[in-house]
Every structure is written in structure tokens, then in C-alpha cells.
Design a protein around this motif. Structure first.
Motif, PDB file in Angstrom:
ATOM      1  N   THR A 274      -8.816   1.556  -0.389  1.00 19.89           N
ATOM      2  CA  THR A 274      -7.280   1.187   0.114  1.00 19.89           C
ATOM      3  C   THR A 274      -7.640  -0.333   1.118  1.00 19.89           C
ATOM      4  OG1 THR A 274      -6.215   3.136   1.755  1.00 19.89           O
ATOM      5  CG2 THR A 274      -5.553   2.983  -0.006  1.00 19.89           C
ATOM      6  N   ARG A 275      -8.638   0.218   2.262  1.00 18.42           N
ATOM      7  CA  ARG A 275      -8.969  -0.581   3.232  1.00 18.42           C
ATOM      8  C   ARG A 275     -10.332  -1.091   3.345  1.00 18.42           C
ATOM      9  NH1 ARG A 275      -4.647  -1.777   6.266  1.00 18.42           N
ATOM     10  NH2 ARG A 275      -2.954  -1.016   5.773  1.00 18.42           N
TER      11      ARG A 275
ATOM     12  N   LEU B 285       0.854  -1.494  -0.225  1.00 13.73           N
ATOM     13  CA  LEU B 285       0.180   0.404  -0.134  1.00 13.73           C
ATOM     14  C   LEU B 285       0.901   1.231   0.153  1.00 13.73           C
ATOM     15  CD1 LEU B 285      -2.512   0.551  -0.223  1.00 13.73           C
ATOM     16  CD2 LEU B 285      -2.899   0.332   2.633  1.00 13.73           C
TER      17      LEU B 285
ATOM     18  N   ILE C  99      -4.964   6.083   5.535  1.00 13.36           N
ATOM     19  CA  ILE C  99      -4.683   4.611   4.518  1.00 13.36           C
ATOM     20  C   ILE C  99      -3.285   3.509   5.306  1.00 13.36           C
ATOM     21  CG2 ILE C  99      -5.465   5.781   2.807  1.00 13.36           C
ATOM     22  CD1 ILE C  99      -2.660   4.930   1.227  1.00 13.36           C
TER      23      ILE C  99
ATOM     24  N   PRO D 214       0.653   3.092   5.102  1.00 18.57           N
ATOM     25  CA  PRO D 214       0.699   2.454   3.947  1.00 18.57           C
ATOM     26  C   PRO D 214       2.141   1.571   4.923  1.00 18.57           C
ATOM     27  CG  PRO D 214       1.780   5.346   4.240  1.00 18.57           C
ATOM     28  CD  PRO D 214      -0.343   4.764   4.690  1.00 18.57           C
TER      29      PRO D 214
END
Ligand code: ADP
Ligand code: ADP
Length: 226
Positions: free
Chosen positions: A101-102, A74, A151, A153
Motif C-alpha cells: 500500500t505504501r 486507501l 496501512i 487507510p
């Protein structure tokens, strides 16, 4: 082969402009790596290549032995122009990034709590309902940083993320950035034109060459994290 490995990366833009000639970098997974170098040396291009924003490049970009563009990696990016969606509020810019993203990342209520916490930690909770174009550059910059943090990452890319901030806010955010990294130690590439900032924040400092045929130099910044 753990960490971020860049092998013989070369980027030429469509107009024939050579942006990166020959980049070889081997960076351990959990670290902050600051990137300095003259204007035009390809700092932004390097981040864009990793972020998957370039139509083409030569060479390999690997994370833990696999392409960085694999789904499991990510990538969070704070681009120089902030990259916020102008038709969405600050809150919804962050909410959408988290959802994409999730998709399975917690209940709606949990997400709302997290968004509020990210905005609060960046000192912009009162801007939640505002639209990006009604904000100052420094405020937009903090929204973009909150969105990238939110997010969680694996790789975090920041392109001069504090450039639009006054000195006081910048120093506060450098600390918040370090605290956040300790809590979520993403592989972090941080472009800055400020050498003091590069030394303050980076475990290693990557110096982009002015001559495209040379590979960047990596300096260990033992003074800071020893
Ligand atoms: P830096 O971030 O170090 O200033 P950049 O990555 O922005 O460097 O640019 C590297 C080189 O590529 C420069 O010569 C720049 O003019 C060129 N360049 C950057 N973006 C583009 C683009 N979209 N199209 C063509 N050339 C570009
Ligand atoms: P940086 O400060 O990283 O060098 P720039 O201000 O050069 O960034 O670039 C800003 C935007 O302009 C970027 O989207 C970049 O792709 C584009 N750009 C930069 N140089 C060129 C160029 N020579 N030709 C076309 N687009 C460019």
C-alpha cells in the motif's frame, strides 16, 4: 461532497440472492459509523462492496466525489474470517500489507519499528514470528486489526472485529481502537452485532433494514461524542 457517499447501491449475488436492495448513505469523512442489523441484512456485503471484493454491483460508491476504488483512496479491511495469509508469519503479513500500500513509505528500519509498535499496541508483539493458523481466533483477529491500522487507510472497514475476544480484551481493544482513530481519523465503518458496542464506538449508528427495499436508517449518537 466530502466524505463517503453511497448512492443506490444494490448487490445481487450470482445465485440470484439479493444482498442489498437500495442503500443510500452520506457520511462525513472523519467519523466512526457503526453498523447493526439482523443477520442477512447485508452488513458484510456492504463492506465487501466498498473494499472492492465484489465482482459487480449497481449504484455508486464515492469518496470525496470520486470512486472509492480510485488509487488515492486507501482502504483497510478487517474481514470476518481475518483474511491473513497462512504461509506468512504475523510480522510478514503486516510488512507485506505496508509494502503493497505504501511502496515508498520509509526505510526498512523505520518499517520494522512501526511493525513492532503496531504489534505492541495490540498486545501481540510476542507473536511476531508465528504463523496465523497456530494462533487462536482472538489472536488472529488482533493481527488483522494491526495490519489494517498499519496501512493508515483513508477508509477503515471492520467486520465484527472483536467477536472472538473475551470481554476484558475486548474492552481494552475498544479503547485502543478509539485512541488509534483519534490519531488517524479514517472514515470508519464498524459492523457489530452488539448494540452496546455500536453505541460506545459510533458517532452515528447505521441500522440495516430487514426489508431489502428500504434504505438504512442513520441515528445520531450525540450522547457519546457531544
Ligand atoms: P450480514 O453481514 O448482515 O449477515 P451478508 O452481507 O453476509 O449479511 O448477507 C446478505 C445476504 O446475502 C444474505 O441473504 C446472505 O445469505 C447472502 N450472501 C452473502 N454472501 C453471499 C455469497 N457469497 N453468495 C450468495 N449469497 C450471499
Ligand atoms: P455474516 O455473519 O456476515 O452474515 P456469513 O457467516 O453469512 O457472514 O458468511 C460467511 C461467508 O459465507 C462469506 O464469505 C459469505 O460470502 C458466504 N455466504 C454467506 N451466505 C451465503 C450464501 N447464501 N451463499 C453462498 N455463500 C454465502
Amino acid at each position: 461532497s466530502s466524505g463517503l457517499r453511497i448512492k443506490e447501491l444494490q448487490v445481487e449475488y450470482k445465485n440470484g440472492q439479493l444482498a442489498l436492495g437500495q442503500v443510500n448513505l452520506d457520511l462525513p469523512q472523519h467519523g466512526i459509523y457503526t453498523i447493526i442489523g439482523p443477520s442477512g441484512s447485508g452488513k458484510s456485503t456492504l463492506l465487501r462492496a466498498i473494499a472492492g471484493l465484489l465482482p459487480g454491483y449497481q449504484g455508486e460508491l464515492l469518496f470525496n466525489g470520486k470512486s472509492v476504488h480510485d488509487k488515492e483512496t486507501l482502504i483497510g479491511l478487517v474481514p470476518q474470517n481475518y483474511g491473513l495469509l497462512p504461509w506468512k508469519t504475523v510480522h510478514d503479513n503486516i510488512r507485506m500489507a505496508m509494502k503493497i500500500t505504501r511502496p515508498a513509505g520509509g526505510s526498512k528500519q523505520e518499517r520494522e519499528t512501526q511493525i513492532h509498535q503496531w504489534l505492541t499496541s495490540m498486545g501481540i508483539s510476542e507473536l511476531s514470528g508465528r504463523y496465523p493458523l497456530s494462533l487462536s481466533g482472538g489472536q488472529q483477529q488482533r493481527v488483522a486489526i494491526a495490519r489494517a491500522f498499519a496501512i493508515l487507510p483513508t477508509i477503515l472497514l471492520l467486520d465484527e472485529p472483536f467477536s472472538a475476544l473475551d470481554v476484558i480484551t475486548r474492552e481494552a481493544l475498544q479503547q485502543i481502537f478509539l485512541d488509534n482513530w483519534l490519531a488517524h481519523p479514517a472514515t470508519t465503518l464498524f459492523v457489530t452485532h452488539d448494540v452496546e458496542e455500536a453505541i460506545l464506538l459510533g458517532q452515528k449508528i447505521i441500522v440495516m433494514p430487514s426489508v431489502k427495499q428500504e434504505t438504512p436508517e442513520i441515528l445520531d449518537n450525540t450522547a457519546v461524542f457531544a
